[in-house]
Structures are given as structure tokens and as C-alpha cells.
Design a protein around this motif. Structure first.
Motif, PDB file in Angstrom:
ATOM      1  N   UNK A  56      51.855  44.748  38.759  1.00  0.00           N
ATOM      2  CA  UNK A  56      50.894  43.866  39.716  1.00  0.00           C
ATOM      3  C   UNK A  56      49.168  43.389  39.420  1.00  0.00           C
ATOM      4  N   UNK A  57      48.774  44.404  39.196  1.00  0.00           N
ATOM      5  CA  UNK A  57      47.920  44.621  38.989  1.00  0.00           C
ATOM      6  C   UNK A  57      47.372  44.403  37.705  1.00  0.00           C
ATOM      7  N   UNK A  58      48.072  44.724  37.172  1.00  0.00           N
ATOM      8  CA  UNK A  58      47.568  44.192  35.196  1.00  0.00           C
ATOM      9  C   UNK A  58      46.779  44.479  34.483  1.00  0.00           C
ATOM     10  N   UNK A  59      45.921  43.610  34.339  1.00  0.00           N
ATOM     11  CA  UNK A  59      44.403  44.024  33.449  1.00  0.00           C
ATOM     12  C   UNK A  59      43.661  44.346  34.010  1.00  0.00           C
ATOM     13  N   UNK A  60      43.471  44.388  35.946  1.00  0.00           N
ATOM     14  CA  UNK A  60      42.357  44.832  36.152  1.00  0.00           C
ATOM     15  C   UNK A  60      42.675  46.418  36.238  1.00  0.00           C
TER      16      UNK A  60
END
Lengths: 584, 41
Positions: A133-137
Motif C-alpha cells: 500500500x505505502x510502497x515508496x513512501x
């Protein structure tokens, strides 16, 4: 100048890396539904499940992180005050505050690293989903952490190199960057927590439908951001206050005692400033929880967890009593303080009265026999004190009483010379009287109206408390112009008053762990509320007894860590004599 | 005497201020204000 240029280059470099990371974070999100873990997806190690391990590590990380993020905020304010007031004492104190924070910083990172490992070890499927969901964050978070470390160390170690003139302003700018990065770091981590409580940017199956910004900006994100930001400041102030008390008690010279007394007073002041608006931020968070899901709100405040709000009242009451007691002791620091000591007993009556109302439960846990004797589940006289209008009256009056204690202390060292000072005093007395009347009036109105009006009428109460504080500060400020300042004899404090400073961090730490347990429990049997079910054997709200044990254990462990940090900080000042010097 | 007059005036002024603030806050929330509040009392 070479040093300055190096900093500018560093700032440009990190900005570029930050931009790259943000671009990375904006990449595509896989639109797969949230996985449904089975029992086999929750490993146990040596018969120990994930929950106690993750709980303890998360709590420890949060305590330390709250502390190390908060200290630079008020250190920057103190440093700036020192520059504007041209008083070097502020600078010395600000640096000493930072020294404590630096010692705790690596421990924060260690606890955070431990927590991350434990999460991936015990909850691989859940973490896999959250990463998707948050990936690169998540990488942005990592980058922010690097920047936080860079700015923190540069800020601390360049203190003496950038001490005067323009260089001082450069140093303050580094402090500002440090706080900007630190606060953003916390906001990013908060978005993970609020996503699990009130997911946004995903559909009902958990598939990502929105952008990373929509995922982060859930309904609870900003209330939690504000609540944690304020609470961190109060918490940080409380911890450095304990450090000052510890140093005060162990000081051998009058000079050191005076320094640490002043440091303790400042810390207490910081804790109060962070603490006064905190109930209102908490109220906003709770209101947003109710607005998001009535069921979630009722789980938190209407069921078995409601009892914890009674314990919360006991702890906050203890904090307020300790803060006030410390301020009352402080009246002895000035010759003018004696004229106010007579009022202390009235303030104490308000505080104790408010405390008793606040801790009165609405529904009692009774045996059938007791219900028969009582004639119902609610006590006839005390029952009405258990509902929110009574609590709101009590809290607001206690906050006003605390502010009054602070105001009296401030006035004790100033004799106004303004010709209209008598009128100013009359206006302030009238303000307190009408303010109290308004708070009580709005509370009584809440008793005779339905719930929606009860909740609605609590807002004017908050506005009243804030109005009284703001107007008093303005009137006092105007009256204080040209006032004759009498000496504050720093160091003239009782030993007992220092123990009040020890109460604060212990009560705050316990309180944070307690409320964290509630915040996390409202998800009930969901990892991500309504999207990803918790199917582990621990998918239930732990009993209050079990939670109490865990909370106390972590609090005691944190206190041990903090004592280690204090010891480490003062170790810096002790030097072993060279063998030749040590010889008699 | 002067002190009493100032005190009374201040009381009246603060009452008016808090009444106005309460009114505004309740009104913004869509709750009854002024005379509309009375039937509920």
C-alpha cells in the motif's frame, strides 16, 4: 565561511535526494486485494506470539521517539529566546537539553529497528500488505530518518562553532530544518497507524484505488498528528524536568542548584504549555473516531475500555496536582510570593474537587446484592457526576486553576507600576468569575439536553478556558510594562518540590502506554479495520489486567532506560584526575 | 467606589463577550441559540 558553504551544499544535496524519493513514492500501486492470512501466517518463537513482543517494542520506540522529537522543538524556542533576550543562560540550558536528547537518540533508533524486525518476523503477511500500500513512501521515511540524524548531529555539534552573530542565525536555521524533518517523519509514521484504524485510498477489498496522498490523508491522520505533536512537547518537557530535578538534588554548589532549579522550572513550564491544549486535541481525535465509525467510538469509550478513561483521569489529575504543587512551592523563590500563598488553598479545593468528579465512574461494576441495595446500577447522587458534562466542567476548571497557579507565580516577581493596575486586576477577577460561570452554565445546559447538545455545548467551554488564558496573558503583559522586577532566588526550592518533577514523566509515560492500548484496541479483531482480519490466536482485546501488566512493565523498562540516559549525560562532566594529580 | 464600578463594567463586558462567543459557536454547529434555547430549558 568554508563551514557555511559545506552546510549549504549539504542542504542542496539532501533536497535533491528528497525530491527523488518523493518522485519514487508517487509510483504505481499494485491494485490487489488485501491478503487473508491464516493461522500458519503467524509464527511463534519459543512459544511466544508476536503481540507481546511487538507491543513492548512499539511502546518503547514511541516513548523514546516522542522524547527525541520533542526536545529540539523547545530547544529551538529557548535558543531563539536567548538570542532575542541577549541572555547566554538560555543558550547554555538549550544545549544541555540537547545533550540529553542526543544520548537517547541512538536508543530510539535501536528500538525502532527492533520493532521493524519483530513486525516482519511475526506479521509477515500484514507487513507485506502495508508495504504494497505505502510502497515508496516507506523509503521517504527512511530518507527522512537519515536527514533527521544528519541535522540532529550537525545542530548539536556545531553549537559552539556557530555561536554568535550571523552564524547563530545559521545555527537556528539548522534547528528549524531538524524540526521540519522530525515533525514530517512523525507525520509519515502516523499515517501508517491511522491507515490501519481508518483506511483510505483503498476499496473495501483493500485494493489500492487512490494515490499515496489519499492513502495518507485518512480521517484520523491530522487529529493524531496534532495530538502527538502537543503530547510530545509535554512529554519531552516532563522528562527533561526530571533530569533537572535529579541534577538539582545531586548538586553540591549553590550555583549548580540555581541553574538546575531554573532548568526544572522551564521544563515544567514547557510541559504545562504542551499539556494545556492537549485535552482539546484528544477531544478532536475522539470526535473524529466517532464520526468515522460510531462502533469504533463506542468500543473506545462505551465498553470495557471506558474504565481506562477513569484511570486516565487519575493520572491526569496526578499530573495537574504535581504541576500545581511545584508552582506553589515556587512562590517561595520570591519575596513577593508570600502575598499569594493564602490563595493556594482555594486553588487546591478546585483541583481536588475537579479530580474527584473526573474519577467518578458512571456505571459501577456491582454484584447483584449491591445493585439491590443501591436500587439500580447508578448511584443517585454520584451517578450524574459520571457523565461528560460533569467531566468537561471539571477538566476546564482544573485547567483554569493550573493557569491561575502559573499566573500567581509570574506575578510574584513583578510589582506593576502602571497607574491602571488596580483596574486591570478588577478586569482579570471579573474574567475568571464570568469564565467559571460560563463553563458551569454550559455544563448544566448539557445535563438537560440530548447528547448532540451536550457535545455541542462542550465547545464553548473550551473556548472559555482558552479565552481566559489569552486575555489574562494580554492584560498581564500590558500591566507588566515597566513593572519593578524583584529577584527570583533560583535554587531556593524544597527537596519535596523536586519529587513533583519526578511524578510528571512517570505519570505521562504510564498514561501514554495506557491510551496507546486503547487506540490500538479499537481496531478489535482487524489488522486494517474492516479490510484485513486478524486471524491469529491473539485476535482479541487484551483484558485490562493483562494490559495493565504490560503497560507497567514497559513503563518501568523505559524509566530504567531514562535513568541510564541521565547517567550517561552527566558522565560527560566527570573527569578522572591524572595519577600525578590524584597523589596526595 | 471606582473599583466597584470598573468591576461591574468588566463583569458586564465579559458576560456580553462570552454570550456572543457561545452564540457563535452553537450557531455554527447548527444548535439552538438565543430564545430558541429557552424551550429546551
Amino acid at each position: 565561511m568554508r563551514l557555511d558553504r559545506a552546510f549549504v551544499l549539504l542542504a542542496v544535496a539532501v533536497s535533491l535526494v528528497a525530491l527523488a524519493a518523493v518522485a519514487l513514492a508517487a509510483g504505481d500501486s499494485a491494485s490487489l486485494a488485501a491478503p487473508a492470512p491464516t493461522r500458519a501466517d503467524y509464527p511463534t518463537i519459543g512459544g511466544i506470539g508476536g503481540r507481546p513482543v511487538v507491543w513492548a517494542l512499539a511502546q518503547m520506540h514511541l516513548f523514546l521517539a516522542a522524547f527525541v522529537l520533542a526536545v529540539p522543538i523547545f530547544v529551538l524556542v529557548i535558543e531563539l529566546t536567548g538570542v532575542l533576550a541577549r541572555d547566554a543562560r538560555y543558550d547554555v540550558m538549550a544545549r544541555e537539553f540537547m545533550k540529553i536528547s542526543i544520548a537517547a537518540y541512538s536508543l530510539t533508533a535501536l528500538a525502532g529497528g527492533g520493532l521493524t524486525l519483530a513486525l516482519f518476523l511475526f506479521y509477515p503477511v500484514v507487513m507485506g500488505y502495508l508495504m504494497r500500500v505505502f510502497q515508496g513512501q516507506v523509503l521517504v521515511y527512511a530518507l527522512l530518518f537519515v536527514l533527521e540524524s544528519v541535522f540532529l548531529y550537525v545542530y548539536y555539534y556545531s553549537w559552539d562553532a556557530l555561536r554568535y552573530g550571523d552564524r547563530k542565525w545559521f545555527h537556528l536555521s539548522i534547528g528549524l530544518l531538524l524540526n521540519g524533518v522530525g515533525t514530517t517523519l512523525m507525520f509519515v509514521a502516523n499515517s501508517w497507524v491511522t491507515f490501519t484504524m481508518a483506511p483510505s485510498g483503498v476499496d473495501s477489498s483493500g485494493a489500492v484505488t487512490g494515490t499515496i496522498w489519499q492513502i495518507m490523508q485518512g480521517p484520523l491522520w491530522n487529529p493524531l498528528n496534532l495530538h502527538r505533536f502537543l503530547a510530545n512537547i509535554a512529554y519531552g518537557g516532563a522528562i527533561v524536568g526530571a533530569y533537572a530535578a535529579y541534577r538539582f538534588l545531586s548538586a553540591r554548589t549553590a550555583e549548580a542548584r540555581a541553574h538546575y532549579d531554573w532548568m526544572g522550572y522551564t521544563s515544567n513550564f514547557i510541559a504545562v504549555v504542551g499539556f494545556l491544549p492537549l485535552p482539546f486535541a484528544g477531544y478532536w481525535l475522539m470526535a473524529e473516531i466517532y464520526a468515522y465509525s460510531q462502533q469504533m467510538g463506542i468500543t473506545a469509550m462505551g465498553g470495557v475500555l471506558a474504565w481506562l478513561f477513569i484511570i486516565q483521569a487519575v493520572l491526569i489529575g496526578s499530573i495537574l496536582l504535581a504541576v500545581n504543587y511545584y508552582l506553589w512551592c515556587g512562590l517561595g523563590r520570591t519575596e513577593g510570593g508570600a502575598r499569594y500563598t493564602g490563595y493556594v488553598k482555594y486553588i487546591a479545593v478546585v483541583l481536588v474537587g475537579g479530580f474527584l468528579v473526573w474519577v467518578t465512574p458512571h456505571t459501577l461494576i456491582l454484584t447483584p446484592e449491591e445493585v439491590r441495595v443501591l436500587g439500580g446500577t447508578h448511584h443517585k447522587v454520584l451517578g450524574p457526576l459520571g457523565i461528560m458534562p460533569a467531566k468537561n466542567m471539571a477538566v476546564n476548571l482544573m485547567l483554569l486553576a493550573t493557569f491561575l497557579s502559573f499566573q500567581l507565580f509570574r506575578r510574584a516577581s513583578r510589582t506593576p507600576t502602571a497607574t491602571w493596575a488596580w483596574a486591570g486586576n478588577a478586569v482579570i477577577v471579573a474574567l475568571y468569575l464570568v469564565g467559571t460561570l460560563n463553563i458551569v452554565g454550559a455544563g448544566l445546559y448539557g445535563y438537560i439536553t440530548p447528547t448532540v447538545y451536550k457535545v455541542g455545548s462542550s465547545v464553548p467551554q473550551v473556548a472559555t478556558t482558552l479565552s481566559v488564558i489569552v486575555f489574562c496573558l494580554i492584560i498581564d503583559g500590558l500591566m507588566g510594562r515597566g513593572a519593578i522586577k524583584s529577584d527570583v532566588r533560583w535554587g531556593r526550592m524544597s527537596v519535596r518540590s523536586q519529587y513533583a518533577l519526578f511524578v510528571l514523566p512517570v505519570a505521562f509515560t504510564w498514561l501514554m502506554a495506557l491510551m496507546g492500548y486503547i487506540r490500538s484496541s479499537v481496531r478489535t479483531h482487524w489488522h486494517v479495520y474492516t479490510i484485513m482480519r486478524d486471524t491469529s490466536p491473539e485476535a482479541y482485546i487484551p483484558t485490562i489486567g493483562d494490559a495493565g501488566n504490560m503497560i507497567t512493565l514497559v513503563t518501568v523498562a523505559f524509566m530504567a532506560v531514562i535513568i541510564f540516559v541521565f547517567w550517561l549525560t552527566q558522565l560527560d562532566t566527570s573527569k578522572q584526575l591524572a595519577p600525578s594529580e590524584a597523589m596526595p | 467606589m471606582n473599583r466597584l464600578v470598573v468591576f461591574a463594567a468588566a463583569m458586564a463586558a465579559w458576560l456580553a463577550y462570552f454570550y456572543a462567543v457561545d452564540w457563535a459557536i452553537m450557531d455554527v454547529q447548527g444548535l439552538p441559540v438565543g430564545w430558541d434555547l429557552m424551550p429546551r430549558l
